[in-house]
Design an enzyme around this catalytic site. Structure first.
Site, PDB file in Angstrom:
ATOM      1  N   ASP A 195     -59.874  -2.914   0.432  1.00  0.00           N
ATOM      2  CA  ASP A 195     -61.137  -3.661   0.373  1.00  0.00           C
ATOM      3  C   ASP A 195     -61.902  -3.435  -0.935  1.00  0.00           C
ATOM      4  OD1 ASP A 195     -62.278  -1.189   0.642  1.00  0.00           O
ATOM      5  OD2 ASP A 195     -63.508  -1.692   2.375  1.00  0.00           O
ATOM      6  N   TYR A 207     -61.847   2.850  -9.421  1.00  0.00           N
ATOM      7  CA  TYR A 207     -61.092   4.091  -9.178  1.00  0.00           C
ATOM      8  C   TYR A 207     -60.442   4.636 -10.446  1.00  0.00           C
ATOM      9  CZ  TYR A 207     -61.686   4.135  -4.127  1.00  0.00           C
ATOM     10  OH  TYR A 207     -62.221   4.229  -2.868  1.00  0.00           O
TER      11      TYR A 207
HETATM   12  P1  NAD Z   1     -61.954   7.975  10.778  1.00  0.00           P
HETATM   13  O1  NAD Z   1     -61.479   9.387  10.718  1.00  0.00           O
HETATM   14  O2  NAD Z   1     -63.325   7.683  11.205  1.00  0.00           O
HETATM   15  O3  NAD Z   1     -60.974   7.191  11.760  1.00  0.00           O
HETATM   16  C1  NAD Z   1     -59.608   7.249  11.725  1.00  0.00           C
HETATM   17  C2  NAD Z   1     -59.057   7.333  13.139  1.00  0.00           C
HETATM   18  O4  NAD Z   1     -57.632   7.372  13.040  1.00  0.00           O
HETATM   19  C3  NAD Z   1     -59.472   8.596  13.911  1.00  0.00           C
HETATM   20  O5  NAD Z   1     -60.118   8.241  15.108  1.00  0.00           O
HETATM   21  C4  NAD Z   1     -58.149   9.313  14.157  1.00  0.00           C
HETATM   22  O6  NAD Z   1     -58.106   9.978  15.403  1.00  0.00           O
HETATM   23  C5  NAD Z   1     -57.166   8.166  14.099  1.00  0.00           C
HETATM   24  N1  NAD Z   1     -55.784   8.557  13.867  1.00  0.00           N
HETATM   25  C6  NAD Z   1     -55.298   9.516  13.035  1.00  0.00           C
HETATM   26  N2  NAD Z   1     -53.964   9.570  13.110  1.00  0.00           N
HETATM   27  C7  NAD Z   1     -53.576   8.623  14.005  1.00  0.00           C
HETATM   28  C8  NAD Z   1     -52.309   8.219  14.515  1.00  0.00           C
HETATM   29  N3  NAD Z   1     -51.172   8.784  14.103  1.00  0.00           N
HETATM   30  N4  NAD Z   1     -52.289   7.233  15.430  1.00  0.00           N
HETATM   31  C9  NAD Z   1     -53.428   6.655  15.850  1.00  0.00           C
HETATM   32  N5  NAD Z   1     -54.654   7.003  15.414  1.00  0.00           N
HETATM   33  C10 NAD Z   1     -54.723   7.985  14.494  1.00  0.00           C
HETATM   34  O7  NAD Z   1     -61.645   7.351   9.361  1.00  0.00           O
HETATM   35  P2  NAD Z   1     -62.397   6.185   8.547  1.00  0.00           P
HETATM   36  O8  NAD Z   1     -63.236   6.805   7.505  1.00  0.00           O
HETATM   37  O9  NAD Z   1     -63.005   5.225   9.455  1.00  0.00           O
HETATM   38  O10 NAD Z   1     -61.178   5.538   7.780  1.00  0.00           O
HETATM   39  C11 NAD Z   1     -60.043   4.998   8.427  1.00  0.00           C
HETATM   40  C12 NAD Z   1     -58.985   4.629   7.432  1.00  0.00           C
HETATM   41  O11 NAD Z   1     -59.330   3.464   6.716  1.00  0.00           O
HETATM   42  C13 NAD Z   1     -58.715   5.688   6.373  1.00  0.00           C
HETATM   43  O12 NAD Z   1     -57.334   5.726   6.107  1.00  0.00           O
HETATM   44  C14 NAD Z   1     -59.461   5.184   5.172  1.00  0.00           C
HETATM   45  O13 NAD Z   1     -58.976   5.729   3.992  1.00  0.00           O
HETATM   46  C15 NAD Z   1     -59.187   3.739   5.320  1.00  0.00           C
HETATM   47  N6  NAD Z   1     -60.036   2.833   4.548  1.00  0.00           N
HETATM   48  C16 NAD Z   1     -59.398   1.898   3.864  1.00  0.00           C
HETATM   49  C17 NAD Z   1     -60.074   0.999   3.138  1.00  0.00           C
HETATM   50  C18 NAD Z   1     -59.277  -0.020   2.401  1.00  0.00           C
HETATM   51  O14 NAD Z   1     -59.735  -1.064   2.104  1.00  0.00           O
HETATM   52  N7  NAD Z   1     -57.994   0.214   2.096  1.00  0.00           N
HETATM   53  C19 NAD Z   1     -61.456   1.039   3.104  1.00  0.00           C
HETATM   54  C20 NAD Z   1     -62.116   2.015   3.827  1.00  0.00           C
HETATM   55  C21 NAD Z   1     -61.377   2.903   4.576  1.00  0.00           C
HETATM   56  C1  LMR Z   2     -64.603   6.127   2.816  1.00  0.00           C
HETATM   57  O1  LMR Z   2     -64.380   7.026   3.588  1.00  0.00           O
HETATM   58  O2  LMR Z   2     -65.608   5.417   2.847  1.00  0.00           O
HETATM   59  C2  LMR Z   2     -63.595   5.870   1.778  1.00  0.00           C
HETATM   60  O3  LMR Z   2     -62.555   5.186   2.328  1.00  0.00           O
HETATM   61  C3  LMR Z   2     -64.201   5.381   0.547  1.00  0.00           C
HETATM   62  C4  LMR Z   2     -65.366   6.269   0.222  1.00  0.00           C
HETATM   63  O4  LMR Z   2     -66.493   5.840   0.453  1.00  0.00           O
HETATM   64  O5  LMR Z   2     -65.151   7.372  -0.263  1.00  0.00           O
END
Ligand code: NAD
Ligand code: LMR
Length: 444
Positions: free
Chosen positions: A172, A267
């Site tokens: 994103d 980044y």
């Molecule tokens: P978070 O820790 O709040 O939530 C992640 C969830 O994944 C947790 O509830 C955890 O229990 C669960 N989880 C972990 N391993 C798992 C598995 N093997 N099977 C099922 N569930 C599992 O994290 P967050 O900050 O909300 O971020 C979630 C993800 O999204 C991260 O990987 C983050 O880096 C990613 N993210 C990506 C983007 C993007 O655009 N690429 C942007 C923001 C966040």
């Molecule tokens: C997050 O946890 O929000 C990341 O995926 C990106 C950030 O804000 O560091």
């Protein structure tokens, strides 16, 4: 024929991003109608908070959509059309260590870049393979739209280990930056037509034009970014942006200075100004702490408030506008819209002077066969050199994972532009191995 209603599973149901995505999907019932939404997580307790609150909200706002949450893979993945995946293997506790361990040695400590990103990548591969295999087993036709990080390493692992799975890796960050570009030129996100090349969290915009009139916005954007980065007053006011992110957007002006022709991904600061980043980091309070004290507290607080009151009518959960990208992507596949979107795909000549088997981030035409990369032609020596080094890091991480190779992971850390020497790389690696015992394959 009755209109097709889609069945969605959100993997990582307990994520802080889940409520925003569900809310945003509710706003799209006209153009992406749903039959069911199921949350899946392997941490039942964490997910239950979000699940219970969303159950209340769904009953109030969309009782026609079947909603449930579960830790049972079979129940979660059966009969699904799309899996939206955002898991964080090791959760924030491990993110904290990814960020703090390198900082101990004066090296960038970041979620997806440098040693922290490598450590997170080694954890994510296992979790991603697990959910991909559930999807393939229970819903072979289902598409996974994955934004679990670190997307570059995850995408390379998918290419190598699950080449036939229907997984599309996306990010994103370019979406957010394009929104900022739109503010800067006084347009909307949808009005812009962009061209971009790079690896995930490691790329450059080469063209930004008006979709309708063809007006070239690059001169205006380059001038603005060279003075202010991507930071705009409007973004500060309307998005309540954390201070560390404001600084990141501002820093883009120093990234642009390295090649004033292209607009940089924010980044890149971790690779081009690692010394500056370390100087401005607090090893005892990193971004993970900010997220725990900010987004996680807000989202889980809002969920608990909904559960306490038994209603979600107070507007506790907010729509995540960034996430509209995910709906556009799902729609592009479901309705063959051929919308152009940035995806992380195998290069195969899209960047003509770069490795054909690299997972690159480029504009793709998305239809019911998934993303098809648009040719971006040749890239200049500076960018290519940086990308080549970073690509080697990402490939070595996946090789280290597959072969359980200490040597390859040490090489990966050593090659990262954020790490000053093989000696420092080894010290960081040994600490990371100790911290990730529960998650990484045992290295030989
Ligand atoms: P978070 O820790 O709040 O939530 C992640 C969830 O994944 C947790 O509830 C955890 O229990 C669960 N989880 C972990 N391993 C798992 C598995 N093997 N099977 C099922 N569930 C599992 O994290 P967050 O900050 O909300 O971020 C979630 C993800 O999204 C991260 O990987 C983050 O880096 C990613 N993210 C990506 C983007 C993007 O655009 N690429 C942007 C923001 C966040
Ligand atoms: C997050 O946890 O929000 C990341 O995926 C990106 C950030 O804000 O560091």
């Amino acid at each position: 024929m009755a209109e097709k209603l889609f069945n969605i599973v959100i993997a990582g149901g307990g994520s802080t991003y889940t409520p925003g995505i569900v809310k945003m999907m509710l706003e799209h019932q006209e153009d992406f109608p749903l039959n069911s939404v199921t949350l899946y997580d392997n941490d039942g307790e964490r997910q239950a908070v979000i699940g219970e609150a969303l159950e209340i909200l769904m009953k109030e706002e969309a009782p026609q959509i079947h909603f449930s949450y579960t830790t049972d893979p079979k129940e979660a993945f059966t009969g699904k059309d799309f899996c939206m995946a955002h898991i964080r293997v090791g959760k924030y506790a491990m993110r904290q260590l990814d960020e703090r361990i390198p900082l101990k040695y004066g090296v960038v400590g970041q979620e997806t870049c440098g040693p922290g990103g490598i450590a997170y990548g080694m954890r994510s591969i296992t979790g991603m393979l697990e959910i991909i295999d559930y999807m393939v087993k229970y819903s072979p036709e289902c598409w996974m739209l994955n934004y679990s990080n670190p997307a570059a390493i995850v995408a390379e692992a998918c290419r190598v280990l699950r080449p036939d799975a229907r997984v599309i890796n996306i990010c994103d960050m370019p979406v957010g930056t394009r929104r900022r570009m739109a503010y800067i030129v006084g347009k909307d996100y949808e009005d812009l037509d962009v061209r971009y090349f790079g690896l995930n969290h490691f790329g450059w915009w080469t063209s930004v034009k008006d979709k309708t009139t063809g007006e070239d916005y690059m001169p205006k954007l380059l001038e603005y970014v060279s003075e202010n980065g991507y930071l705009t007053q409007k973004a500060i006011e309307t998005q309540h942006m954390d201070e560390s992110w404001q600084a990141t957007h501002k820093k883009a002006k120093d990234l642009l200075a390295l090649d004033p022709r292209f607009l940089p991904n924010t980044y890149l600061k971790y690779y081009l100004y690692p010394d500056y980043v370390v100087e401005h980091s607090d090893p005892n309070h990193t971004r993970a702490d900010e997220v725990i004290e900010g987004r996680e507290k807000e989202v889980f607080g809002a969920a608990r408030e909904i559960i306490r009151k038994g209603t979600a009518t107070g507007g506790e959960f907010t729509v995540d506008n960034h996430a509209s990208f995910i709906v556009s992507l799902a729609r592009a596949i479901a309705y063959n819209t051929h919308e152009i979107m940035l995806c992380i795909v195998e290069n195969k000549g899209a960047i003509s002077n770069f490795d054909s088997d690299a997972m690159v981030e480029v504009p793709c035409v998305v239809g019911n066969n998934g993303p098809e990369a648009m040719c971006q032609g040749e890239i200049p020596t500076f960018e290519r050199g940086m990308m080549q080094e970073q690509l080697a890091v990402e490939k070595l991480v996946v090789e280290a994972y597959v072969e359980h190779s200490y040597l390859k992971l040490w090489q990966a850390l050593t090659l990262s532009k954020t790490v000053p020497s093989a000696g420092v790389a080894k010290q960081i690696l040994d600490d990371l191995i100790e911290a990730n015992k529960e998650y990484w394959p045992e290295l030989k």
